[in-house]
Motif scaffolding. Structure first.
Motif, PDB file in Angstrom:
ATOM      1  N   ARG A   1      32.665  35.097  32.482  1.00 36.75           N
ATOM      2  CA  ARG A   1      33.488  36.296  32.376  1.00 36.75           C
ATOM      3  C   ARG A   1      34.931  35.999  32.773  1.00 36.75           C
ATOM      4  O   ARG A   1      35.879  36.467  32.124  1.00 36.75           O
ATOM      5  CB  ARG A   1      32.914  37.412  33.266  1.00 36.75           C
TER       6      ARG A   1
ATOM      7  N   GLU B   1      36.423  44.384  27.802  1.00 34.69           N
ATOM      8  CA  GLU B   1      35.069  44.905  27.688  1.00 34.69           C
ATOM      9  C   GLU B   1      34.981  46.003  26.634  1.00 34.69           C
ATOM     10  O   GLU B   1      35.869  46.850  26.520  1.00 34.69           O
ATOM     11  CB  GLU B   1      34.596  45.435  29.037  1.00 34.69           C
TER      12      GLU B   1
ATOM     13  N   THR C   1      26.974  41.981  28.708  1.00 31.65           N
ATOM     14  CA  THR C   1      28.251  42.661  28.562  1.00 31.65           C
ATOM     15  C   THR C   1      28.855  42.256  27.232  1.00 31.65           C
ATOM     16  O   THR C   1      28.774  41.076  26.846  1.00 31.65           O
ATOM     17  CB  THR C   1      29.210  42.267  29.708  1.00 31.65           C
TER      18      THR C   1
ATOM     19  N   THR D   1      25.794  39.459  31.942  1.00 32.96           N
ATOM     20  CA  THR D   1      26.714  40.043  32.913  1.00 32.96           C
ATOM     21  C   THR D   1      26.749  39.233  34.201  1.00 32.96           C
ATOM     22  O   THR D   1      27.786  39.150  34.873  1.00 32.96           O
ATOM     23  CB  THR D   1      26.295  41.492  33.208  1.00 32.96           C
TER      24      THR D   1
END
Length: 208
Positions: free
Chosen positions: A178, A188, A198, A172
């Motif tokens: 990301r 997600e 994540t 994460t």
């Protein structure tokens, strides 16, 4: 003769390059050599088993001279991969990385625990995204479109196998990664108590 850099199918001669790329990107996207003294540890978890068990879903970025500078690896079916990891891959590396007899005390031991627990990859919340992947590029080859090219190649290979959706897990804290996945249409996936990671997923059908 030098060719344009770009994606191609993995070849067994790429194995050392895959290991090197994995090691040099395994610390939240950066070089992990200061964390894991044995250079085979991280590749034995996150790269080599995929190239060994599902080589038809392994692709690299060739720098134009035959050298791999990035890769995307994965499986079309996580549950089947876990079974093969347990039955075929783990016996080939457990002599070098034996299971711990107590709690992990070092970063390497934490990774060895992961190596011996492939069943951690099976979560009910991920069942609608049966495939999963790992993608890494050396820093000099990032942010130049090669990650997108690898993903496009991988998704097409999954579609050819009739796989409708894929997932991945990422730390994460790795915000640049990301942002990359967000640009590629990953969303997600809510998983209870995910720890430091994540989970993201997307359809294999949508264009990049």
């Amino acid at each position: 003769m030098t060719q344009p850099a770009g994606p191609r199918a993995y070849h067994p001669d790429d194995r050392a390059a895959l290991a090197d790329i994995c090691v040099r990107t395994a610390d939240n996207g950066g070089d992990s050599r200061h964390l894991y003294p044995d250079r085979e540890l991280m590749p034995s978890i996150f790269a080599a088993p995929y190239a060994c068990l599902e080589p038809d879903l392994a692709f690299v970025i060739d720098d134009g001279t035959g050298q791999a500078v990035g890769y995307i690896l994965g499986t079309a079916n996580t549950a089947q991969f876990v079974e093969a990891f347990r039955g075929k891959w783990l016996p080939s590396v457990e002599k070098r990385f034996p299971a711990l007899v107590g709690p992990p005390r070092t970063p390497s031991e934490e990774m060895i625990n992961l190596l011996h627990d492939p069943e951690r990859m099976i979560l009910p919340e991920l069942a609608a995204h049966p495939a999963h992947l790992h993608i890494d590029l050396l820093p000099a080859w990032q942010r130049k479109g090669y990650g997108r090219a690898l993903m496009r190649t991988f998704l097409a290979a999954l579609r050819a196998k009739g796989v409708e959706a894929v997932h991945l897990s990422m730390l994460t804290s790795n915000t640049p990664a990301r942002a990359f996945y967000d640009r590629l249409g990953f969303g997600e996936i809510q998983v209870p108590d995910p720890g430091p990671v994540t989970y993201l997923g997307r359809s294999t059908e949508a264009d990049l």
